[in-house]
Design a protein around this motif. Structure first.
Motif, mmCIF file in Angstrom:
data_model
loop_
_atom_site.group_PDB
_atom_site.id
_atom_site.type_symbol
_atom_site.label_atom_id
_atom_site.label_comp_id
_atom_site.label_asym_id
_atom_site.label_seq_id
_atom_site.Cartn_x
_atom_site.Cartn_y
_atom_site.Cartn_z
ATOM 1 N N CYS A 1 1.461 4.425 -2.902
ATOM 2 C CA CYS A 1 1.405 5.859 -2.595
ATOM 3 C C CYS A 1 2.735 6.564 -2.858
ATOM 4 N N GLY A 2 3.699 5.808 -3.426
ATOM 5 C CA GLY A 2 4.956 6.433 -3.827
ATOM 6 C C GLY A 2 6.111 6.249 -2.867
ATOM 7 N N PHE A 3 5.962 5.364 -1.850
ATOM 8 C CA PHE A 3 7.040 5.136 -0.898
ATOM 9 C C PHE A 3 7.665 3.763 -1.150
ATOM 10 N N ASP A 4 8.917 3.755 -1.589
ATOM 11 C CA ASP A 4 9.610 2.498 -1.853
ATOM 12 C C ASP A 4 10.543 2.165 -0.690
ATOM 13 N N GLY A 5 10.683 0.867 -0.419
ATOM 14 C CA GLY A 5 11.650 0.427 0.571
ATOM 15 C C GLY A 5 11.250 0.661 2.012
ATOM 16 N N VAL A 6 9.956 0.872 2.299
ATOM 17 C CA VAL A 6 9.491 1.054 3.672
ATOM 18 C C VAL A 6 9.067 -0.305 4.224
ATOM 19 N N TRP B 1 -8.403 9.036 -3.407
ATOM 20 C CA TRP B 1 -7.238 9.425 -2.612
ATOM 21 C C TRP B 1 -5.998 8.639 -3.028
ATOM 22 N N MET B 2 -6.168 7.354 -3.372
ATOM 23 C CA MET B 2 -5.025 6.526 -3.710
ATOM 24 C C MET B 2 -4.480 6.880 -5.092
ATOM 25 N N ARG B 3 -5.363 7.180 -6.014
ATOM 26 C CA ARG B 3 -4.915 7.542 -7.365
ATOM 27 C C ARG B 3 -4.117 8.846 -7.355
ATOM 28 N N ALA B 4 -4.435 9.727 -6.411
ATOM 29 C CA ALA B 4 -3.758 11.022 -6.341
ATOM 30 C C ALA B 4 -2.563 11.014 -5.390
ATOM 31 N N ALA B 5 -2.396 9.934 -4.620
ATOM 32 C CA ALA B 5 -1.403 9.915 -3.544
ATOM 33 C C ALA B 5 0.022 10.136 -4.027
ATOM 34 N N THR B 6 0.437 9.410 -5.056
ATOM 35 C CA THR B 6 1.822 9.510 -5.509
ATOM 36 C C THR B 6 2.169 10.930 -5.917
ATOM 37 N N MET B 7 1.314 11.553 -6.722
ATOM 38 C CA MET B 7 1.599 12.912 -7.172
ATOM 39 C C MET B 7 1.612 13.895 -6.000
ATOM 40 N N LEU C 1 0.834 -1.201 0.000
ATOM 41 C CA LEU C 1 0.000 0.000 0.000
ATOM 42 C C LEU C 1 0.868 1.250 0.000
ATOM 43 N N SER C 2 1.944 1.237 0.776
ATOM 44 C CA SER C 2 2.829 2.399 0.805
ATOM 45 C C SER C 2 3.513 2.597 -0.546
#
Length: 357
Positions: free
Chosen positions: A179-184, A218-224, A175-176
């Motif tokens: 949202c654009g968070f790698d390696g967590v 919310w998820m579709r917009a999270a990374t940006m 899930l992270s």
């Protein structure tokens, strides 16, 4: 270990409870329960009806089990109708109690990594004492902003899950990444909820199972949104460096203000050192050698904190550079120092100094 007061006067535990209740935080002491039982018994003996209960509301959130074979579970929390602030960290703290013994060696290594040599002096007993009642850590998947209607989405996890040797939570990690968070890396069962900051006051709002669908807005917009947030922090850091770096900024009277390893200002005073992250300010206050936790009192308000040892004031920092959340600020005992953590009221806001506007 947290004490609070209003913006003017440092207060004792009774006043702290009153202060929190005035802001919608539900607190029930043993005296309250005994008094309530007595009033109910008296009402029944007099033939009177039961007193009407306080108005409440429910907040929905979702549990993410670390076992992939278990389904996501939608849960609810009942809170006061006007309760402000994020209600989940404290409510979930008890869910994180137990579940395994903290590995003191790993904990000490983590303390050294975070605090340097000062972390090596933290005893196993202190580590166990601080974690045995459960502790909640939050991870922002999306921070509140104008583009998302001022609604943030947060993961809630066991702060010492890794140190307990809990199994990894692969779905939370996935899930992270979405949202654009790698390696967590996350460990143990976790929860996900939502907080709305505007219109004020900040408050917990519903997050339902359907909100975990990959097509959710919310998820579709999270990374940006997270990219824009990181870009904004980088631009701020670059602007500071362009103006000579934070080592030239000294608005608090500290002996030194420099840029920390995360690019944020830090500094030192007569008997303390301070640094910061996106969501808190850490102050290490020197105390007499051999000082034990029972001799220490730390009092918080939104604009001030005081450290006392045997009722003698060791450190009094008034007029904090920005406001903190006194009910979420804490302290721990280190090696001949008290480690104070001030929860920033405005997460992500950089403090240019510890004190002074």
């Amino acid at each position: 270990m947290t004490e609070t007061r209003d913006d003017e006067d440092v207060v004792d535990e009774d006043a702290r409870v009153a202060w929190l209740r005035a802001r919608g935080v539900e607190i029930e002491t043993p005296e309250d329960r005994a008094r309530a039982r007595g009033e109910r018994e008296k009402s029944l003996s007099n033939g009177a009806g039961v007193e009407r209960e306080q108005a409440t509301r429910t907040v929905t959130y979702v549990r993410i089990p670390c076992d992939d074979a278990e389904a996501f579970v939608e849960e609810t929390l009942t809170i006061g109708e006007t309760q402000a602030g994020d209600a989940l960290p404290d409510a979930l703290r008890r869910r994180f109690a137990g579940g395994g013994e903290v590995d003191a060696d790993k904990a000490r290594a983590e303390a050294v990594r975070s605090l340097g040599e000062r972390g090596a002096g933290i005893s196993k007993e202190a580590i166990v004492r601080e974690t045995e009642g459960g502790s909640t850590e939050t991870f922002a998947l999306v921070r509140p902003s104008e583009t998302n209607g001022w609604c943030g989405v947060y993961l809630y996890l066991d702060e010492v899950g890794m140190l307990k040797g809990l199994p990894p939570n692969r779905r939370a990690e996935g899930l992270s990444r979405e949202c654009g968070f790698d390696g967590v890396n996350f460990y143990g069962d976790m929860f996900i909820g939502r907080v709305q900051t505007k219109p004020e006051p900040m408050r917990s709002v519903d997050f339902q199972l359907k909100d975990l669908d990959s097509s959710a807005t919310w998820m579709r917009a999270a990374t940006m949104e997270n990219v824009e947030y990181s870009k904004g922090l980088k631009e701020l850091e670059d602007a500071m460096n362009k103006n000579g770096g934070m080592e030239k900024i000294n608005m608090s009277g500290d002996d030194a203000v420099a840029s920390g390893g995360n690019g944020m200002p830090r500094g030192a005073g007569d008997n303390y050192r301070w640094s910061q992250t996106e969501d808190e300010v850490d102050v290490d206050v020197d105390v007499p050698p051999g000082t034990i936790a029972k001799a220490v009192r730390v009092q918080f308000s939104s604009s001030r904190f005081i450290v006392k040892v045997n009722d003698e004031i060791i450190c009094d920092v008034d007029d904090l550079h920005n406001a903190c959340r006194p009910d979420e600020s804490t302290w721990t005992m280190g090696a001949d120092e008290v480690c104070v953590s001030l929860a920033k009221r405005d997460e992500g806001r950089v403090w240019r100094a510890l004190a002074g506007r």
